[in-house]
Design a protein around this motif. Structure first.
Motif, mmCIF file in Angstrom:
data_model
loop_
_atom_site.group_PDB
_atom_site.id
_atom_site.type_symbol
_atom_site.label_atom_id
_atom_site.label_comp_id
_atom_site.label_asym_id
_atom_site.label_seq_id
_atom_site.Cartn_x
_atom_site.Cartn_y
_atom_site.Cartn_z
ATOM 1 N N GLU A 191 32.359 31.845 34.586
ATOM 2 C CA GLU A 191 33.445 31.457 34.839
ATOM 3 C C GLU A 191 34.234 30.707 33.786
ATOM 4 O OE1 GLU A 191 32.112 28.361 37.673
ATOM 5 O OE2 GLU A 191 31.019 29.862 39.136
ATOM 6 N N PHE A 208 43.000 25.645 35.693
ATOM 7 C CA PHE A 208 42.712 27.194 35.896
ATOM 8 C C PHE A 208 41.096 27.326 36.069
ATOM 9 C CE2 PHE A 208 42.355 31.361 33.924
ATOM 10 C CZ PHE A 208 43.090 32.194 34.702
ATOM 11 N N GLU A 209 40.776 28.226 36.739
ATOM 12 C CA GLU A 209 39.677 28.719 37.035
ATOM 13 C C GLU A 209 39.624 30.247 37.288
ATOM 14 O OE1 GLU A 209 36.976 26.625 39.717
ATOM 15 O OE2 GLU A 209 37.653 24.729 38.914
ATOM 16 N N GLN A 210 38.812 31.119 36.405
ATOM 17 C CA GLN A 210 38.752 32.451 36.411
ATOM 18 C C GLN A 210 37.306 32.848 36.529
ATOM 19 O OE1 GLN A 210 39.757 35.759 37.072
ATOM 20 N NE2 GLN A 210 41.478 35.295 36.035
ATOM 21 N N THR A 211 37.049 33.708 37.390
ATOM 22 C CA THR A 211 35.595 34.357 37.789
ATOM 23 C C THR A 211 35.642 35.736 36.695
ATOM 24 O OG1 THR A 211 34.915 33.420 39.595
ATOM 25 C CG2 THR A 211 33.837 35.369 39.084
ATOM 26 N N VAL A 212 34.937 36.072 35.819
ATOM 27 C CA VAL A 212 34.720 37.333 35.025
ATOM 28 C C VAL A 212 33.253 37.964 34.970
ATOM 29 C CG1 VAL A 212 35.192 38.176 32.579
ATOM 30 C CG2 VAL A 212 36.599 35.846 33.366
ATOM 31 N N ILE A 232 38.467 40.992 35.507
ATOM 32 C CA ILE A 232 38.871 39.549 35.943
ATOM 33 C C ILE A 232 39.095 39.552 37.363
ATOM 34 C CG2 ILE A 232 39.652 39.089 33.513
ATOM 35 C CD1 ILE A 232 42.637 39.395 34.765
ATOM 36 N N ASN A 233 39.120 38.526 38.063
ATOM 37 C CA ASN A 233 39.720 38.359 39.294
ATOM 38 C C ASN A 233 41.146 37.829 39.104
ATOM 39 O OD1 ASN A 233 40.786 37.311 41.682
ATOM 40 N ND2 ASN A 233 39.289 35.454 42.169
ATOM 41 N N PRO A 250 43.916 34.176 40.318
ATOM 42 C CA PRO A 250 44.036 32.950 39.660
ATOM 43 C C PRO A 250 45.179 32.898 38.748
ATOM 44 C CG PRO A 250 41.702 33.143 39.933
ATOM 45 C CD PRO A 250 42.341 34.332 40.387
ATOM 46 N N LEU A 251 44.918 34.139 38.058
ATOM 47 C CA LEU A 251 46.111 34.250 37.011
ATOM 48 C C LEU A 251 47.504 34.610 37.599
ATOM 49 C CD1 LEU A 251 47.102 34.748 34.208
ATOM 50 C CD2 LEU A 251 46.519 37.229 34.231
#
Length: 141
Positions: A89, A101-105, A123-124, A127-128
């Motif tokens: 994350e 900002f949080e991104q799951t990768v 990436i998801n 969130p972007l």
């Protein structure tokens, strides 16, 4: 000292988080590439070669999102010594708005002779898209 694929991947993730473009690009093979199979509009499908990667990272790293940390990092070494899969994350800030900002990768790397041949960044994109909408004042579709 023998550098493993895992060592190289950990270095490139750290360089990316630290916005150290020179170190990041130096870990890429001359014709290596970064690919985003799932991406929002405007993000290229693939960036190949050190010059284009440097240009892309400089443009992206110029103040839109700052990643402060990678959390829950899990590195999967595979039976193929060149292949490494990483789950994590990314947490940071949308610079123009100050929003979290949080991104799951999930990222799949192929490494040979201490250089990254390919970096597939799954990436998801949601969130972007939310971050882009927050800056433009729009609403994500």
């Amino acid at each position: 000292m023998n550098t493993t694929a895992r060592d190289v991947v950990e270095r490139v993730l750290r360089a990316g988080r630290d916005l150290d473009v020179d170190r990041f690009v130096g870990l890429m093979a001359p014709d290596g590439y970064i690919e985003w199979p799932f991406r929002p509009p405007g993000v290229p499908a693939r960036v190949r070669g050190r010059d284009d990667i440097r240009r892309h990272l400089t443009e992206v790293g110029d103040g839109f999102i700052r990643i402060a940390e990678h959390r829950n990092v899990v590195v999967h070494e595979t039976t193929d010594p060149e292949a490494v899969i990483v789950e994590y994350e990314a947490r940071g800030t949308v610079v123009p708005t100050g929003a979290a900002f949080e991104q799951t990768v999930v990222a799949v790397f192929r490494v040979r002779d201490g250089q990254i041949l390919s970096y597939r960044d799954y990436i998801n994109p949601l969130p972007l898209l939310d971050a882009l909408a927050s800056v433009s004042g729009g609403v994500r579709a």
